[in-house]
Enzyme design. Structure first.
Site, PDB file in Angstrom:
ATOM      1  N   TYR A  61       0.837  -1.203   0.000  1.00  0.00           N
ATOM      2  CA  TYR A  61       0.000   0.000   0.000  1.00  0.00           C
ATOM      3  C   TYR A  61       0.875   1.258   0.000  1.00  0.00           C
ATOM      4  CZ  TYR A  61      -3.484   3.401   1.573  1.00  0.00           C
ATOM      5  OH  TYR A  61      -4.301   4.511   1.691  1.00  0.00           O
ATOM      6  N   GLU A 105     -12.213   5.602   4.518  1.00  0.00           N
ATOM      7  CA  GLU A 105     -11.663   6.432   5.601  1.00  0.00           C
ATOM      8  C   GLU A 105     -12.676   6.570   6.728  1.00  0.00           C
ATOM      9  OE1 GLU A 105      -8.629   7.192   5.951  1.00  0.00           O
ATOM     10  OE2 GLU A 105      -7.810   7.080   3.925  1.00  0.00           O
ATOM     11  N   TRP A 133      -5.850   1.300  10.113  1.00  0.00           N
ATOM     12  CA  TRP A 133      -6.046   1.254   8.666  1.00  0.00           C
ATOM     13  C   TRP A 133      -5.844  -0.164   8.135  1.00  0.00           C
ATOM     14  CZ3 TRP A 133      -8.598   3.136   4.986  1.00  0.00           C
ATOM     15  CH2 TRP A 133      -8.235   2.920   3.653  1.00  0.00           C
TER      16      TRP A 133
END
Length: 197
Positions: free
Chosen positions: A31, A53, A61
């Protein structure tokens, strides 16, 4: 020279310097190296990022990243027009879907946001979000993680603009995470190899 103790860039197994968080798992390496901080355009693509988000709020995350394909399957690839047409039966399906985060408020916000955005002209969400990108010349490259803000004037303004237009779960911290992820700001550390990619 990097100094991990000071939160600076860290040398990975491949010898390249990265932001420290970008080495904590293989998922994060990919990522960090290939996606985070690169410009994202298109209403559906930005809608996906807003949704993810929002789902991340209060969680790590990595939890969202590892379930992203489940989210995409559950939310019809985050195509705004499709999600806007979801019914009460779809909402119940989502609340029972173990492939996503089954948070009622976040699911309801995602559906409500899609209904709002479905009425916008094509490109308007993209234009609104990108109108809040700061001038890169005014932002020195962060040397360490401690130099990276959680909220900025721009993210606060973006949050207000999104809320004014009827979107939910888009506070200033979420808005800033969106800005980082979608390349409106470049918060790769100064010594990170991905900064110039």
């Amino acid at each position: 020279m990097s100094d991990e103790r000071a939160g600076g860039a860290v040398t990975g197994p491949d010898g390249r310097l990265r932001c420290p968080w970008g080495l904590s798992s293989e998922d994060y390496v990919t990522y960090h190296d290939e996606e985070w901080g690169r410009p994202v355009h298109g209403d559906d693509a930005l809608f996906e990022r807003i949704c993810l988000e929002a789902f991340q709020s209060g969680l790590s995350w990595i939890t969202i990243l590892r379930r992203r394909e489940g989210f995409r399957a559950a939310f019809s690839g985050f195509k705004i027009s499709d999600v806007a047409a979801f019914t009460d039966a779809d909402r119940e399906r989502l609340l029972a879907d173990e492939g996503i985060i089954r948070n009622r408020a976040k699911i309801d916000a995602t559906l409500a946001n899609a209904r709002v955005l479905a009425d916008w002209p094509e490109g308007e969400l993209d234009a609104l979000i990108w109108s809040h990108a700061p001038d890169p010349a005014t932002r020195p490259a962060p040397r360490a993680i401690g130099d990276v803000p959680a909220i900025t004037d721009e993210s606060t303004a973006l949050s207000k603009a999104l809320k004014k237009n009827g979107l939910r779960f888009v506070g200033p911290t979420t808005a800033y995470a969106l800005m980082q992820a979608c390349g409106l700001v470049n918060d790769h550390l100064a010594d990170c190899f991905a900064r110039e990619r």
